[in-house]
Design a protein around this motif. Sequence first.
Motif, PDB file in Angstrom:
ATOM      1  N   GLY A 229      39.455  38.163  43.898  1.00  0.00           N
ATOM      2  CA  GLY A 229      40.508  38.619  42.995  1.00  0.00           C
ATOM      3  C   GLY A 229      40.054  39.656  41.993  1.00  0.00           C
ATOM      4  N   GLN A 230      38.746  39.735  41.771  1.00  0.00           N
ATOM      5  CA  GLN A 230      38.232  40.770  40.862  1.00  0.00           C
ATOM      6  C   GLN A 230      36.747  40.994  41.162  1.00  0.00           C
ATOM      7  N   TRP A 231      36.214  42.087  40.643  1.00  0.00           N
ATOM      8  CA  TRP A 231      34.784  42.337  40.766  1.00  0.00           C
ATOM      9  C   TRP A 231      34.046  41.362  39.854  1.00  0.00           C
ATOM     10  N   SER A 232      32.895  40.889  40.313  1.00  0.00           N
ATOM     11  CA  SER A 232      32.097  39.969  39.485  1.00  0.00           C
ATOM     12  C   SER A 232      30.633  40.381  39.499  1.00  0.00           C
ATOM     13  N   PHE A 233      30.017  40.239  38.339  1.00  0.00           N
ATOM     14  CA  PHE A 233      28.558  40.387  38.242  1.00  0.00           C
ATOM     15  C   PHE A 233      27.943  38.985  38.211  1.00  0.00           C
ATOM     16  N   LEU A 234      26.879  38.799  38.966  1.00  0.00           N
ATOM     17  CA  LEU A 234      26.140  37.534  38.892  1.00  0.00           C
ATOM     18  C   LEU A 234      24.746  37.823  38.366  1.00  0.00           C
ATOM     19  N   PHE A 235      24.316  37.038  37.386  1.00  0.00           N
ATOM     20  CA  PHE A 235      22.940  37.149  36.915  1.00  0.00           C
ATOM     21  C   PHE A 235      22.358  35.743  36.855  1.00  0.00           C
ATOM     22  N   PHE A 236      21.132  35.611  37.353  1.00  0.00           N
ATOM     23  CA  PHE A 236      20.512  34.290  37.456  1.00  0.00           C
ATOM     24  C   PHE A 236      19.411  34.136  36.411  1.00  0.00           C
TER      25      PHE A 236
ATOM     26  N   PRO B 132      18.239  36.824  27.604  1.00  0.00           N
ATOM     27  CA  PRO B 132      19.090  37.338  26.525  1.00  0.00           C
ATOM     28  C   PRO B 132      19.101  38.862  26.505  1.00  0.00           C
ATOM     29  N   GLY B 133      17.971  39.462  26.922  1.00  0.00           N
ATOM     30  CA  GLY B 133      17.908  40.925  26.997  1.00  0.00           C
ATOM     31  C   GLY B 133      18.965  41.455  27.946  1.00  0.00           C
ATOM     32  N   THR B 134      19.040  40.849  29.126  1.00  0.00           N
ATOM     33  CA  THR B 134      20.015  41.301  30.125  1.00  0.00           C
ATOM     34  C   THR B 134      21.438  41.014  29.668  1.00  0.00           C
ATOM     35  N   LEU B 135      21.658  39.856  29.051  1.00  0.00           N
ATOM     36  CA  LEU B 135      23.015  39.545  28.587  1.00  0.00           C
ATOM     37  C   LEU B 135      23.441  40.469  27.444  1.00  0.00           C
ATOM     38  N   LYS B 136      22.461  40.887  26.635  1.00  0.00           N
ATOM     39  CA  LYS B 136      22.756  41.884  25.594  1.00  0.00           C
ATOM     40  C   LYS B 136      23.179  43.201  26.238  1.00  0.00           C
TER      41      LYS B 136
ATOM     42  N   PRO C  51      36.230  43.241  35.403  1.00  0.00           N
ATOM     43  CA  PRO C  51      35.293  42.340  36.088  1.00  0.00           C
ATOM     44  C   PRO C  51      35.033  41.044  35.321  1.00  0.00           C
ATOM     45  N   LYS C  52      34.299  40.159  35.998  1.00  0.00           N
ATOM     46  CA  LYS C  52      33.840  38.927  35.345  1.00  0.00           C
ATOM     47  C   LYS C  52      32.320  38.922  35.376  1.00  0.00           C
ATOM     48  N   LEU C  53      31.731  38.226  34.436  1.00  0.00           N
ATOM     49  CA  LEU C  53      30.281  38.067  34.476  1.00  0.00           C
ATOM     50  C   LEU C  53      29.950  36.578  34.528  1.00  0.00           C
ATOM     51  N   TYR C  54      29.161  36.224  35.541  1.00  0.00           N
ATOM     52  CA  TYR C  54      28.716  34.842  35.673  1.00  0.00           C
ATOM     53  C   TYR C  54      27.212  34.779  35.459  1.00  0.00           C
ATOM     54  N   PHE C  55      26.803  34.017  34.456  1.00  0.00           N
ATOM     55  CA  PHE C  55      25.387  33.742  34.245  1.00  0.00           C
ATOM     56  C   PHE C  55      25.128  32.424  34.974  1.00  0.00           C
ATOM     57  N   VAL C  56      24.317  32.494  36.035  1.00  0.00           N
ATOM     58  CA  VAL C  56      24.083  31.301  36.848  1.00  0.00           C
ATOM     59  C   VAL C  56      22.735  30.698  36.463  1.00  0.00           C
ATOM     60  N   SER C  57      22.753  29.527  35.896  1.00  0.00           N
ATOM     61  CA  SER C  57      21.488  28.899  35.505  1.00  0.00           C
ATOM     62  C   SER C  57      20.862  28.206  36.709  1.00  0.00           C
TER      63      SER C  57
ATOM     64  N   GLN D  19      17.659  40.655  39.249  1.00  0.00           N
ATOM     65  CA  GLN D  19      18.691  41.604  39.677  1.00  0.00           C
ATOM     66  C   GLN D  19      20.078  41.133  39.254  1.00  0.00           C
ATOM     67  N   LEU D  20      20.949  42.091  39.122  1.00  0.00           N
ATOM     68  CA  LEU D  20      22.368  41.780  38.941  1.00  0.00           C
ATOM     69  C   LEU D  20      23.007  41.944  40.314  1.00  0.00           C
ATOM     70  N   ILE D  21      23.831  40.998  40.699  1.00  0.00           N
ATOM     71  CA  ILE D  21      24.518  41.075  41.988  1.00  0.00           C
ATOM     72  C   ILE D  21      25.977  41.416  41.700  1.00  0.00           C
ATOM     73  N   LEU D  22      26.471  42.432  42.396  1.00  0.00           N
ATOM     74  CA  LEU D  22      27.871  42.811  42.209  1.00  0.00           C
ATOM     75  C   LEU D  22      28.685  42.308  43.405  1.00  0.00           C
ATOM     76  N   VAL D  23      29.688  41.493  43.098  1.00  0.00           N
ATOM     77  CA  VAL D  23      30.525  40.884  44.136  1.00  0.00           C
ATOM     78  C   VAL D  23      31.889  41.562  44.102  1.00  0.00           C
ATOM     79  N   ASP D  24      32.402  41.937  45.282  1.00  0.00           N
ATOM     80  CA  ASP D  24      33.675  42.667  45.319  1.00  0.00           C
ATOM     81  C   ASP D  24      34.869  41.703  45.217  1.00  0.00           C
ATOM     82  N   PRO D  25      36.085  42.250  45.075  1.00  0.00           N
ATOM     83  CA  PRO D  25      37.248  41.363  44.874  1.00  0.00           C
ATOM     84  C   PRO D  25      37.567  40.488  46.086  1.00  0.00           C
ATOM     85  N   LYS D  26      36.870  40.739  47.214  1.00  0.00           N
ATOM     86  CA  LYS D  26      37.072  39.839  48.361  1.00  0.00           C
ATOM     87  C   LYS D  26      36.007  38.746  48.384  1.00  0.00           C
TER      88      LYS D  26
END
Lengths: 221, 158
Positions: A76-83, A93-97, A116-122, A185-192
């Motif tokens: 439904g939207q573009w998403s960034f994933l960061f682990f 915190p550097g990357t989230l800044k 987009p959305k941003l998901y911080f995945v712990s 890395q940041l992973i970019l997920v498409d709206p699909k």
Amino acid sequence: MSSKKISAKNFILPVSIGAISLIIGLWLSQQMLINSNDTQIPKNLDATVLPNARPLVGFQLIDQNKQLFSPEQLKGQWSFLFFGFTNCPDVCPGTLKVMQSVWKTLPTKMGDIGHPKLYFVSVDPDRDKPEILKQYVQFFNSEFYGLTGKLDELDKLTSQIGILYGYDDKADGADLEYTVNHSAQLILVDPKGRMRAVISPPHIAKTISANFQTIRTFYGD
Amino acid sequence: MSFIKTTCAAAICLFFINTVTAASAIKIENAWSPEAPPVVKVMAGYMKINNLSNKDIKIQSAKSSLFNKVEIHLSEMKNGMARMTKQENLVVKAKSHIELKPGELHMMLMGKLKPVKTGSIIPVILTLDNGEKIHIKLKVKSGNRSQMKCGSGKCGSM
């Protein structure tokens, strides 16, 4: 009377067929237009774009509100994933800044198409409970989301996208001062809900913003 | 009376010498800590440590009254993987300096004991190999780190 009816029918049928064909034709051309870029790559990017977007499937995580999170929710939207993990004082915190700065440059607002959305995945579920994650991500931006889950479920996601993580000095139980090594890395997920691009460190807000807009424009929302 | 005078003078002199040596050997610049989410028990400290003397100086330990434990860690980025390693006995070479900065060497402040926010001061004491103690005040800043740099390792890609 009946012959009139028949002639009307004779007239309606071809028109309907014509109209339907026209609609299908228009729809097809529209689809082709949308998908025409699907296996091509935009130029001049500081990101690794996958020519064939990779669907992300078969994992179940938990979000910051203790709700189940399935791959469907990436659609439904573009998403960034960061682990990462919250006890990480430097890189996370550097990357989230950096992402906080990226969010300030977005031409869209929450609720807009293309936002987009941003998901911080712990990858440290033992310490990062949903309530901690929530406070952590929202410190950076109230729109950011936190995800975590059981290790085997996290692995189902990380193995699909090539993210690695591991623990240093983690003993059973007692010591909570272990550190977590993780891909940055940041992973970019498409709206699909498909993995479309990988953005490697060093993360620079300006570059990420520009790359995201290029990729978004190229493939569409 | 003169004994007291001499003792006092000696004490003052010693104190003076101590301060002078401390000031002349190690000079700390730009000591700061990025504000962290209140829920987090771990923070980072950054600064430039100058060694103005002709001898290498080892930093043996660090502590803070606001944290359980203070260590110096190195963030390294290898093949896009972030890794932190504890640095034992960090050496500042003679007439040289080291820089603790985001994405590289950093002070790792672990086990926060009291709330710390922008504007707070985090006191840190470094103990050197000659027994000398260096008092540092880390200023907590909201710090807009718009750029992350790679560590000494390669900035890999997948």
